[in-house]
Motif scaffolding. Sequence first.
Motif, short mmCIF file in Angstrom:
data_model
loop_
_atom_site.label_atom_id
_atom_site.label_comp_id
_atom_site.label_asym_id
_atom_site.label_seq_id
_atom_site.Cartn_x
_atom_site.Cartn_y
_atom_site.Cartn_z
N VAL A 114 12.14 23.11 1.11
CA VAL A 114 10.94 22.82 1.89
C VAL A 114 9.90 23.91 1.67
CG1 VAL A 114 10.01 22.54 4.23
CG2 VAL A 114 12.23 21.52 3.64
N GLU A 115 10.34 25.17 1.68
CA GLU A 115 9.41 26.28 1.52
C GLU A 115 8.72 26.23 0.16
OE1 GLU A 115 9.34 31.03 2.53
OE2 GLU A 115 11.18 30.21 1.67
N ALA A 116 9.45 25.82 -0.87
CA ALA A 116 8.87 25.77 -2.21
C ALA A 116 7.73 24.76 -2.30
CB ALA A 116 9.96 25.44 -3.23
N ALA A 117 7.69 23.82 -1.38
CA ALA A 117 6.66 22.77 -1.42
C ALA A 117 5.40 23.15 -0.65
CB ALA A 117 7.23 21.47 -0.87
N LEU A 118 5.40 24.28 0.04
CA LEU A 118 4.23 24.68 0.83
C LEU A 118 3.02 24.97 -0.05
CD1 LEU A 118 5.92 27.09 3.43
CD2 LEU A 118 5.01 24.79 3.88
N GLN A 173 0.83 -1.20 0.00
CA GLN A 173 0.00 0.00 0.00
C GLN A 173 0.87 1.26 0.00
OE1 GLN A 173 -2.78 0.20 3.24
NE2 GLN A 173 -3.60 2.19 2.64
N PHE A 174 1.96 1.23 0.77
CA PHE A 174 2.87 2.38 0.84
C PHE A 174 3.48 2.69 -0.53
CE2 PHE A 174 7.50 3.36 1.26
CZ PHE A 174 7.38 4.71 1.56
N VAL A 175 4.00 1.67 -1.20
CA VAL A 175 4.73 1.93 -2.45
C VAL A 175 3.81 2.23 -3.62
CG1 VAL A 175 6.75 0.59 -1.75
CG2 VAL A 175 4.91 -0.54 -3.01
N THR A 176 2.56 1.76 -3.57
CA THR A 176 1.65 1.98 -4.69
C THR A 176 0.78 3.22 -4.50
OG1 THR A 176 0.06 0.45 -3.69
CG2 THR A 176 1.58 -0.45 -5.33
N THR A 177 0.83 3.83 -3.31
CA THR A 177 0.10 5.08 -3.10
C THR A 177 0.96 6.24 -3.58
OG1 THR A 177 -1.03 4.18 -1.16
CG2 THR A 177 -0.99 6.59 -1.39
N PRO A 178 0.47 7.05 -4.51
CA PRO A 178 1.28 8.17 -5.01
C PRO A 178 1.70 9.08 -3.86
CG PRO A 178 -0.67 7.86 -6.38
CD PRO A 178 -0.84 6.98 -5.18
N PRO A 179 2.98 9.46 -3.81
CA PRO A 179 3.43 10.35 -2.73
C PRO A 179 2.81 11.73 -2.87
CG PRO A 179 5.17 10.06 -4.37
CD PRO A 179 4.08 9.10 -4.73
N PRO A 180 2.74 12.49 -1.79
CA PRO A 180 2.17 13.84 -1.86
C PRO A 180 2.91 14.69 -2.90
CG PRO A 180 2.53 13.19 0.41
CD PRO A 180 3.19 12.15 -0.43
N ALA A 181 2.15 15.49 -3.62
CA ALA A 181 2.74 16.32 -4.67
C ALA A 181 2.53 17.80 -4.32
CB ALA A 181 2.10 16.02 -6.02
N PRO A 182 3.56 18.63 -4.50
CA PRO A 182 3.41 20.05 -4.21
C PRO A 182 2.43 20.69 -5.19
CG PRO A 182 5.51 19.63 -5.30
CD PRO A 182 4.90 18.28 -4.98
N PRO A 183 1.92 21.87 -4.86
CA PRO A 183 0.96 22.54 -5.76
C PRO A 183 1.61 22.88 -7.10
CG PRO A 183 1.72 24.04 -4.03
CD PRO A 183 2.21 22.67 -3.66
N VAL A 184 0.83 22.77 -8.15
CA VAL A 184 1.31 23.09 -9.50
C VAL A 184 0.68 24.40 -9.94
CG1 VAL A 184 1.38 22.34 -11.91
CG2 VAL A 184 1.53 20.65 -10.06
N PRO A 185 1.51 25.40 -10.32
CA PRO A 185 0.94 26.69 -10.76
C PRO A 185 -0.06 26.48 -11.89
CG PRO A 185 3.33 26.84 -10.50
CD PRO A 185 2.98 25.39 -10.34
N ARG A 242 -6.52 23.65 -4.05
CA ARG A 242 -7.00 22.52 -3.27
C ARG A 242 -7.81 23.01 -2.08
NH1 ARG A 242 -1.63 18.59 -3.49
NH2 ARG A 242 -0.47 20.49 -3.05
N SER A 243 -8.71 22.16 -1.60
CA SER A 243 -9.56 22.54 -0.47
C SER A 243 -8.74 22.60 0.81
CB SER A 243 -10.69 21.52 -0.32
OG SER A 243 -10.16 20.26 0.11
N GLU A 244 -9.35 23.16 1.85
CA GLU A 244 -8.66 23.24 3.13
C GLU A 244 -8.31 21.85 3.65
OE1 GLU A 244 -10.13 24.22 7.58
OE2 GLU A 244 -10.12 25.98 6.25
#
Length: 328
Positions: free
Chosen positions: A247-251, A9-21, A26-28
């Motif tokens: 890290v900041e760029a991924a917020l 489940q861990f390896v097949t779940t897509p990892p979190p992705a940063p926001p794309v301009p 995304r919702s709260e």
Amino acid sequence: MTSWQGWQQFVTTPPPAPPVPGDPARSEEERLAYHSAFVTVRTPAIDTLTTSVRTLMILGRHQTVTARPSLIVTGPAAAGKTTALLHVGRACHLAHTHSHPPPAGSLHAPVPVAYVLVPPAASAKALATEFARYLGIPLTTRMTQAAITDAVCHTYNQAGVRLVLIDEIHRLNPRTTTGAETADLLKDLTERIRATFVYAGIDVTGTALFSGDRGAQLAARASLVECGAFPARLGKHEPFRELVTGVEAALDLRAHRPGTLARHASYLHQRTAGRIGSLTRLIRQAAITSILDGTERITKTSLDAVRLDHLAETHHRPTTRHSRTTPH
């Protein structure tokens, strides 16, 4: 993740992705979940471990006479050791399943990677049981350690396990009778399972793991990958500021001003002692708080309001006028 189903489940779940301009906001709730999980920031240790694991897996692929060369990921607490281990394990799993897909109609998925935690004060039988539990090998209470070990080695080789990740290796103390027996079990497993072993633990070189004859054997077979704290400055470079910038760029905050955290890199280094685990926890907590209170940005004031892990707090907590105590 210490069972095959959990790892799958861990390896097949897509990892979190940063926001794309340009993408819809995304919702709260989505952004709270994102900052809770957060992205894995690539570090020099992850890059080194990735290259080393790939090389050693090729090096040991056809080695049958002795144990294959192994790796030990070491460093202080909160330095990103487990994160690096899991990142490399996921990459190895996905690469293997992509190049070796199961035959059409097969009910058996490839099992290229195993992830095992060393239990506290683990006996050899307890550790062998953890290996068995990962693949769901049926055991009975009457089985001896030797019988469990035989079942583990047979099943792991039949399943095609190519990479074994063993976390919390610092819990092993070969100076005790129990620890010595467990260390001997690990040596046995590395010689009988056709896989590359990678260990991770806190400051392994300073523990009893490398002491005595058993420690000498491990030291002769294992290369070290250091997951250390990030220095504020290294020659002309500022590794910690570069980490903060990444890290900041991924917020994903609606009112955060880019560059704010990078400007406070010196303060953040003092707060976290340069440890990536403490840094990401601090920034993630501040981000979640800012979403909940509606400010949607991180400031030095909001960072200072976060209580970090005890290790980071005892290392350095900047003194302010508000935190000084007044004599009674």
